[in-house]
Design a protein around this motif. Structure first.
Motif, short mmCIF file in Angstrom:
data_model
loop_
_atom_site.label_atom_id
_atom_site.label_comp_id
_atom_site.label_asym_id
_atom_site.label_seq_id
_atom_site.Cartn_x
_atom_site.Cartn_y
_atom_site.Cartn_z
N UNK A 368 0.85 -1.20 0.00
CA UNK A 368 0.00 0.00 0.00
C UNK A 368 0.88 1.25 0.00
N UNK A 369 1.92 1.23 0.86
CA UNK A 369 2.86 2.36 0.89
C UNK A 369 3.58 2.53 -0.44
N UNK A 370 4.00 1.40 -1.01
CA UNK A 370 4.78 1.47 -2.25
C UNK A 370 3.97 2.02 -3.41
N UNK A 371 2.69 1.62 -3.48
CA UNK A 371 1.96 2.00 -4.70
C UNK A 371 0.95 3.12 -4.51
N UNK A 372 0.60 3.46 -3.29
CA UNK A 372 -0.51 4.41 -3.13
C UNK A 372 -0.27 5.55 -2.16
N UNK A 373 0.89 5.63 -1.53
CA UNK A 373 1.08 6.72 -0.57
C UNK A 373 1.57 7.97 -1.30
N UNK A 374 1.47 9.13 -0.64
CA UNK A 374 2.00 10.34 -1.28
C UNK A 374 3.51 10.25 -1.52
N UNK A 375 4.18 9.36 -0.79
CA UNK A 375 5.62 9.18 -0.99
C UNK A 375 5.92 8.00 -1.91
N UNK A 376 4.88 7.42 -2.49
CA UNK A 376 5.07 6.27 -3.38
C UNK A 376 5.92 6.68 -4.58
N UNK A 377 6.77 5.77 -5.00
CA UNK A 377 7.53 6.06 -6.22
C UNK A 377 6.70 5.68 -7.44
N UNK A 378 5.49 5.17 -7.21
CA UNK A 378 4.69 4.65 -8.33
C UNK A 378 3.46 5.52 -8.60
N UNK A 379 2.57 5.69 -7.61
CA UNK A 379 1.35 6.48 -7.88
C UNK A 379 1.68 7.93 -8.24
N UNK A 380 2.72 8.48 -7.61
CA UNK A 380 3.05 9.88 -7.94
C UNK A 380 3.42 10.03 -9.42
N UNK A 381 4.07 9.01 -9.98
CA UNK A 381 4.38 9.06 -11.42
C UNK A 381 3.08 9.04 -12.22
N UNK A 382 2.17 8.16 -11.83
CA UNK A 382 0.89 8.06 -12.55
C UNK A 382 0.13 9.38 -12.46
N UNK A 383 0.12 9.97 -11.26
CA UNK A 383 -0.61 11.23 -11.08
C UNK A 383 0.00 12.33 -11.95
N UNK A 384 1.33 12.32 -12.03
CA UNK A 384 2.00 13.30 -12.90
C UNK A 384 1.50 13.13 -14.34
N UNK A 385 1.36 11.86 -14.77
CA UNK A 385 0.88 11.60 -16.14
C UNK A 385 -0.59 11.99 -16.30
N UNK A 386 -1.42 11.71 -15.28
CA UNK A 386 -2.84 12.11 -15.37
C UNK A 386 -2.92 13.63 -15.55
N UNK A 387 -2.11 14.35 -14.76
CA UNK A 387 -2.18 15.82 -14.82
C UNK A 387 -1.62 16.33 -16.15
N UNK A 388 -0.59 15.69 -16.64
CA UNK A 388 -0.06 16.11 -17.96
C UNK A 388 -1.09 15.84 -19.06
N UNK A 389 -1.78 14.69 -18.94
CA UNK A 389 -2.79 14.36 -19.94
C UNK A 389 -3.92 15.38 -19.88
N UNK A 390 -4.37 15.67 -18.67
CA UNK A 390 -5.44 16.66 -18.52
C UNK A 390 -5.02 17.99 -19.14
N UNK A 391 -3.78 18.37 -18.85
CA UNK A 391 -3.25 19.62 -19.39
C UNK A 391 -3.24 19.58 -20.92
#
Ligand code: FES
Ligand SMILES: [Fe+2]
Length: 442
Positions: A368-391
């Motif tokens: 859960x920490x690895x994939x979904x926390x604000x310090x995750x090295x994984x979800x934060x990458x995905x969120x960056x892509x979601x925001x870039x896509x939205x942009x």
């Protein structure tokens, strides 16, 4: 506020084609408003797991689309979902995420409601007009008319009629069954806290990514590179049994490996991908002592064959459209809540398998920490892509988004699913099939 022009069914149909969709589906507030009414206002939405409000009087605050709701368990154990809005002048009754009370009392003028939402008392009745009727449903809290639990997973719908929950879930009941079956005691509980993150992007971007395998090697390249540079000696003990390292490295799959994982789509907009880990700490490999112990405990209760069958269900992300994603192998669940056309909340949690080794639960928390926390090295990458896509999609020089990967190589299975290699937009096309049906229905 001016009313948004209401898109007609023809307007909507014109925005979805077999292999592409129009960018307006991600950026137009009028489309979003209609999604909230026609999808989130009608279909079954996951609201909670029963272990989160196990005792009579337990109250859980959550959302169904834009609606703030309270999930309650009354004295008899029955579950209700009521709007968190006083029937008097509209004050929110509860501001806590979880609470416990014998009834719901509004902090403004003290109207009191039973846990099923029925009004029970109104202070100073003489001041109310002669025709004031406590039995008038408008005096009680509005409620979701349909609430059902599938083996402890509670869903609610604002529609009075429609498919039953099991009809809606279809073959996806398999993944809830599998998550529970992995518990040697046949019981799970949500534990280990939750993470909640908000991203500046449309809700559909999360689901489109859930079973998009190929992105991992690109979007998560930095964590793959960091893991690759770190030459672990797996024989040396580590606090997390090297799980984080293994997990980061697994995103380095090449196209052939991703293609091999496979993707399946099911009626209802649901989809899932095959498992990733064949061996080691993240698999059900018997060589791993925690996995071996879990297997032995399941086998002791249910027999060897059944243990093999349960642990052999090798699926990674399982998207139950439109608001929940489940991973039974690692006891993870994510709820996706739209907040605005360009704003979405992701709530992530994990489960304890009752009767399993404690180390199994510690691994679920680690994942859960690895994939979904604000310090995750994984979800934060995905969120960056979601925001870039939205942009990118706010740019109106180009209108269409390509969803054609794998469209020529989908195979129907004999039980109504569609199967494809792991690199396919099949899940997204399936989501839009269902989306279109809801959005154009009368
Ligand atoms: S707004 Fe709730 S009692 Fe008045
Ligand atoms: Fe990702």
């Amino acid at each position: 506020m001016t009313e948004l022009p209401r898109p007609t069914p023809d307007d909507i149909s014109a925005l979805v084609r077999a292999d592409r969709v129009h960018r307006r589906l991600y950026t137009d507030p009028a489309i979003f408003a209609l999604e909230m009414e026609r999808i989130f206002g009608r279909t079954w939405l996951f609201v909670a797991h029963e272990s989160q409000f196990a005792k009579p009087g337990d109250i859980l605050r959550t959302r169904m689309g834009l609606e703030d709701v309270l999930v309650t368990r009354d004295r008899d154990g029955a579950i209700h979902v009521v709007l968190n809005r006083c029937a008097h002048r509209g004050a929110a009754i509860c501001t806590q995420e979880r609470s416990h009370a014998p009834s719901l009392v509004c902090p403004y003028h003290g109207w009191a409601f039973a846990l099923d939402g029925a009004v029970t008392s109104v202070p100073h009745r003489p001041s109310m007009p002669a025709g004031f009727d406590m039995a008038d449903p408008a005096r009680s809290l509005a409620r979701a008319p349909r609430v059902e639990s599938y083996r402890g997973f509670v869903f609610a719908s604002f529609a009075e009629t429609g498919h039953s929950l099991t009809q809606h879930l279809g073959v996806m009941t398999e993944i809830f069954d599998n998550l529970i079956d992995r518990s040697p005691d046949g019981e799970i509980e949500q534990a280990g806290g939750m993470f909640r993150q908000v991203y500046r992007g449309n809700w559909k971007l999360h689901h489109e990514n859930a079973n998009d395998t190929l992105h991992a090697g690109y979007t998560h390249e930095s964590s793959v590179a960091a893991a690759r540079d770190d030459k672990r000696d797996y024989a040396t003990p580590a606090f997390d049994d090297h799980l984080t390292h293994v997990q980061m490295l697994s995103n380095q799959f090449g196209v052939r490996e991703w293609e091999k994982t496979g993707i399946w789509g099911a009626p209802g907009g649901h989809s899932y991908m095959g498992g990733i880990h064949e061996k080691g700490v993240m698999s059900t490999d018997d060589l791993d002592p925690v996995a071996a112990e879990l297997r032995a405990r399941i086998a002791a209760k249910q027999g060897e064959d059944r243990a093999d069958e349960i642990l052999g269900m090798n699926r990674y992300n399982n998207l139950v459209w439109p608001n929940v994603s489940v991973n039974a192998q690692h006891q993870q669940l994510r709820v996706v809540t739209p907040l605005a056309v360009d704003k979405t909340m992701v709530t992530a949690m994990c489960f304890r398998l009752k009767g399993a080794p404690e180390r199994q639960f510690q691994r679920a928390v680690r994942i859960l920490n690895n994939i979904s926390s604000p310090a995750s090295t994984i979800l934060v990458d995905d969120i960056e892509i979601f925001e870039r896509t939205q942009h990118g999609l706010t740019n109106d020089a180009a209108d269409w988004i390509d969803l054609s990967r794998g469209i020529d190589i989908e195979t129907p299975t004999n039980d109504g699913r569609l199967a494809a290699g792991g690199i396919s937009d099949l899940p997204i096309r399936g989501q839009y099939n269902e989306w279109l049906q809801y959005m154009t229905a009368a």
